[in-house]
Scaffold this motif. Structure first.
Motif, PDB file in Angstrom:
ATOM      1  N   LYS A 101     127.097  89.516  49.137  1.00 45.47           N
ATOM      2  CA  LYS A 101     127.959  90.691  48.988  1.00 45.47           C
ATOM      3  C   LYS A 101     127.264  91.936  49.506  1.00 45.47           C
ATOM      4  O   LYS A 101     127.848  92.739  50.245  1.00 45.47           O
ATOM      5  N   GLU A 102     125.992  92.096  49.130  1.00 42.67           N
ATOM      6  CA  GLU A 102     125.223  93.272  49.542  1.00 42.67           C
ATOM      7  C   GLU A 102     124.491  93.044  50.868  1.00 42.67           C
ATOM      8  O   GLU A 102     123.827  93.957  51.363  1.00 42.67           O
ATOM      9  N   LYS A 103     124.585  91.832  51.421  1.00 44.51           N
ATOM     10  CA  LYS A 103     123.875  91.461  52.658  1.00 44.51           C
ATOM     11  C   LYS A 103     122.375  91.718  52.525  1.00 44.51           C
ATOM     12  O   LYS A 103     121.739  92.312  53.386  1.00 44.51           O
ATOM     13  N   GLU A 104     121.817  91.233  51.426  1.00 41.25           N
ATOM     14  CA  GLU A 104     120.410  91.477  51.115  1.00 41.25           C
ATOM     15  C   GLU A 104     119.632  90.172  51.138  1.00 41.25           C
ATOM     16  O   GLU A 104     120.077  89.161  50.588  1.00 41.25           O
ATOM     17  N   LEU A 105     118.448  90.208  51.760  1.00 35.04           N
ATOM     18  CA  LEU A 105     117.559  89.046  51.826  1.00 35.04           C
ATOM     19  C   LEU A 105     116.188  89.455  51.315  1.00 35.04           C
ATOM     20  O   LEU A 105     115.620  90.455  51.751  1.00 35.04           O
ATOM     21  N   LEU A 106     115.655  88.688  50.369  1.00 40.05           N
ATOM     22  CA  LEU A 106     114.315  88.924  49.833  1.00 40.05           C
ATOM     23  C   LEU A 106     113.570  87.595  49.813  1.00 40.05           C
ATOM     24  O   LEU A 106     114.134  86.565  49.431  1.00 40.05           O
ATOM     25  N   GLN A 107     112.294  87.638  50.219  1.00 41.29           N
ATOM     26  CA  GLN A 107     111.514  86.401  50.200  1.00 41.29           C
ATOM     27  C   GLN A 107     110.060  86.672  49.894  1.00 41.29           C
ATOM     28  O   GLN A 107     109.432  87.554  50.483  1.00 41.29           O
ATOM     29  N   ASP A 108     109.522  85.888  48.934  1.00 43.71           N
ATOM     30  CA  ASP A 108     108.075  85.877  48.699  1.00 43.71           C
ATOM     31  C   ASP A 108     107.404  85.187  49.875  1.00 43.71           C
ATOM     32  O   ASP A 108     107.895  84.169  50.361  1.00 43.71           O
ATOM     33  N   GLN A 109     106.281  85.744  50.309  1.00 40.05           N
ATOM     34  CA  GLN A 109     105.558  85.097  51.405  1.00 40.05           C
ATOM     35  C   GLN A 109     104.072  85.372  51.260  1.00 40.05           C
ATOM     36  O   GLN A 109     103.656  86.536  51.179  1.00 40.05           O
ATOM     37  N   GLU A 110     103.301  84.303  51.224  1.00 42.69           N
ATOM     38  CA  GLU A 110     101.848  84.456  51.209  1.00 42.69           C
ATOM     39  C   GLU A 110     101.319  84.142  52.599  1.00 42.69           C
ATOM     40  O   GLU A 110     101.727  83.155  53.217  1.00 42.69           O
ATOM     41  N   PHE A 111     100.431  84.990  53.094  1.00 44.31           N
ATOM     42  CA  PHE A 111      99.856  84.749  54.419  1.00 44.31           C
ATOM     43  C   PHE A 111      98.348  84.930  54.335  1.00 44.31           C
ATOM     44  O   PHE A 111      97.853  86.033  54.132  1.00 44.31           O
ATOM     45  N   PHE A 112      97.619  83.814  54.442  1.00 42.72           N
ATOM     46  CA  PHE A 112      96.161  83.793  54.373  1.00 42.72           C
ATOM     47  C   PHE A 112      95.642  84.587  53.180  1.00 42.72           C
ATOM     48  O   PHE A 112      94.780  85.456  53.306  1.00 42.72           O
TER      49      PHE A 112
END
Length: 295
Positions: free
Chosen positions: A111-122
């Motif tokens: 509905k809000e066109k929202e994307l959230l993602q946890d991401q670990e990088f090194f």
């Protein structure tokens, strides 16, 4: 034409009845199996014995085959790995490598066109926050049964992230050509010293999705959404994501929480961070190779 019209009418009726039957606060859980195939022969596997290949495939299994859970309501979803205890000796190393290129829980709000993602990088935690981008789906009339659900086919062309390991492949060597100068020799040597020069990722891949109007939400696994029904299967390049179980309105509802930990970045900013880090690793690798060559 009459058959097609009848089929579409039945789908619309199913959609309407299902939608009115579902309570305002409904929730569902869909369980998926994701499997990516890898041709070991592209990576030197042609020199392995059948037993060596089998052992390598077993070690890579936990990296290439994963289980996920999509918890969803009418507007929100959270997609996360359903972690299991690994068999000792399998997946080690591959899992560590994969954690830097595969994300943590992914939240979508259609509905809000929202994307959230946890991401670990090194070892560093990031929170990717961006606009939820839609694919341009082409709707088909072909159907198939997945479990108890009638699914319809849809296709799209997807732009591939340059660090999507699922589509990485070994670059085909260019045809041999005349060496015009010492400069071309130096260039070839520089490429051979850079391990990333052997890897390529296609710019786009064709996606085939199967969705069911019997569950009238436009959610789906991973990045996929935007169809008039829950997406139960996705085929994209060498990866297949298949729904294995669905629970509608579980007795114990799970709160769909937005990820919040980590340094907040957009997807483009995160890609830039990875690019810079990979360049540093190339330079370090090249320096070491050069140092060994001089001794």
């Amino acid at each position: 034409m009459k058959t097609l019209a009848l089929k579409l009418n039945l789908v619309l009726l199913t959609f309407c009845f299902s939608f009115t039957a579902i309570a305002q606060d409904f929730q569902g859980k869909a369980y998926y199996m994701s499997k990516t195939t890898m041709d070991l022969d592209q990576w030197g596997g042609e020199q392995m014995s059948p037993d060596q290949k089998k052992r390598m495939q077993e070690r890579m299994k936990s990296f290439l085959e994963k289980e996920y859970v999509l918890t969803f309501n009418k507007t929100e979803s959270i997609y996360k790995e359903d972690e299991r205890l690994e068999t000792p000796g399998t997946g080690r190393g591959w899992g560590g490598f994969g954690s830097s290129f595969t994300g943590g829980p992914k939240y979508k709000n259609v509905k809000e066109k929202e994307l959230l993602q946890d991401q670990e990088f090194f070892g560093k935690q990031f929170l990717i926050k961006d606009e939820l981008k839609a694919l341009e789906w082409k709707m088909g009339t072909e159907t198939k049964q997945i479990g108890q659900y009638t699914c319809f086919k849809a296709t799209a062309t997807k732009v591939v992230d340059q660090f999507d390991w699922r589509s990485m492949r070994r670059r085909q060597p260019p045809p041999p050509k005349k060496k015009d100068s010492a400069k071309s020799d130096d260039s070839a040597k520089a490429d051979s010293d850079d391990p990333m020069s052997e890897i390529e990722v296609p710019k786009t891949v064709e996606v085939v999705a199967w969705y069911t109007p019997q569950i009238p939400v436009n959610q789906g696994p991973d990045d996929y959404w935007g169809l008039p029904g829950l997406i139960l299967e996705v085929n994209a390049d060498r990866t297949t994501i298949l729904c294995t179980k669905i629970i509608m309105n579980p007795e114990e509802k799970e709160e769909i929480k937005k990820p919040y930990k980590g340094d907040e970045v957009t997807q483009s900013e995160y890609t830039e961070i990875i690019t810079q880090k990979m360049q540093e690793m190339r330079d370090m690798y090249g320096g070491r190779r050069g140092g060994r060559g001089r001794n």
